[in-house]
Design an enzyme around this catalytic site. Sequence first.
Site, PDB file in Angstrom:
ATOM      1  N   LEU A 109      78.007  49.129   0.232  1.00 28.85           N
ATOM      2  CA  LEU A 109      78.311  50.549   0.102  1.00 28.85           C
ATOM      3  C   LEU A 109      79.548  50.664  -0.788  1.00 28.85           C
ATOM      4  CD1 LEU A 109      77.903  52.070   3.698  1.00 28.85           C
ATOM      5  CD2 LEU A 109      76.415  52.433   1.719  1.00 28.85           C
ATOM      6  N   ASP A 110      79.542  51.634  -1.706  1.00 25.14           N
ATOM      7  CA  ASP A 110      80.720  51.862  -2.522  1.00 25.14           C
ATOM      8  C   ASP A 110      81.928  52.116  -1.628  1.00 25.14           C
ATOM      9  OD1 ASP A 110      79.056  51.756  -4.730  1.00 25.14           O
ATOM     10  OD2 ASP A 110      78.815  53.936  -4.835  1.00 25.14           O
ATOM     11  N   THR A 111      83.098  51.870  -2.174  1.00 20.86           N
ATOM     12  CA  THR A 111      84.330  52.092  -1.414  1.00 20.86           C
ATOM     13  C   THR A 111      84.410  53.537  -0.924  1.00 20.86           C
ATOM     14  OG1 THR A 111      85.435  50.422  -2.762  1.00 20.86           O
ATOM     15  CG2 THR A 111      86.844  51.893  -1.498  1.00 20.86           C
ATOM     16  N   THR A 113      81.937  55.498  -0.273  1.00 20.63           N
ATOM     17  CA  THR A 113      80.769  55.872   0.524  1.00 20.63           C
ATOM     18  C   THR A 113      80.939  55.345   1.941  1.00 20.63           C
ATOM     19  OG1 THR A 113      79.336  55.801  -1.427  1.00 20.63           O
ATOM     20  CG2 THR A 113      78.262  55.722   0.723  1.00 20.63           C
TER      21      THR A 113
END
Length: 245
Positions: A109-111, A113
């Site tokens: 997961l993106d930072t 997100t």
Amino acid sequence: MTQEPTEGIRLQKVLAQAGVASRRVSEELIAAGRVEVNGKVVTEQGVRVDPERDTIRVDGSRIPPPRRHLYLVLNKPRGVVSTMDDPQGRPTLEQYVPRHQRLFHVGRLDTDTEGLLILTNDGDFANKLAHPSHEVPKTYLAEVEGLLDNKTLRRLEKGLMLDDGPIKPDRVKLVTRAESRSMVQITLHEGRNRIVRRIFDNIGHPVRRLSRISIGPVRLGSLPVGETRELTREELGALLDVIGR
């Protein structure tokens, strides 16, 4: 499946140990033809099985083998990097896992997100579940800028062309539309880098906030941000079916 009297474990005992039911009720389930072993209905009492190798189902639901590994669901907070160590000193997943445990995360997961990550020390399970060939659907809740009209939603449902190829969501659902924002639930079986954010950038509605709420049969539900729980028996059994193990 083996039926030698000196090998394996009695089926009703395996079901009881898995938390399906008491031994007596497990015997009733077997007698009623509701239990399968390796695709065959078993009605005989006392059949012995190897829970590590045999595929056991009750009413069609997979009963996973006894757990030798850890399988966790984490509700990852925003601002946390999807790694156990970060050279830049940013918050990582390490603070959310049991001490002295080396865990793999299934799907990054993106930072920025938040939401559902599966963490495990079962490397084979993690690799297979993350492999594109299994096309495990993932559902996200996106808060985006602007009011999404029905025409744009239909365009999104039909699919888009991004700079690295076409993308067609499995499902798109408008949750709310108010003031200057919209909430959209979107399901994809692809895991390209920042794919959800790029989809909404493409249609002119940049993401303000993004959360993953499910991976296959596993749902985030009411799990608080920053908290973990173990996969349920039903969730683990369903995921083992997904990866064919």
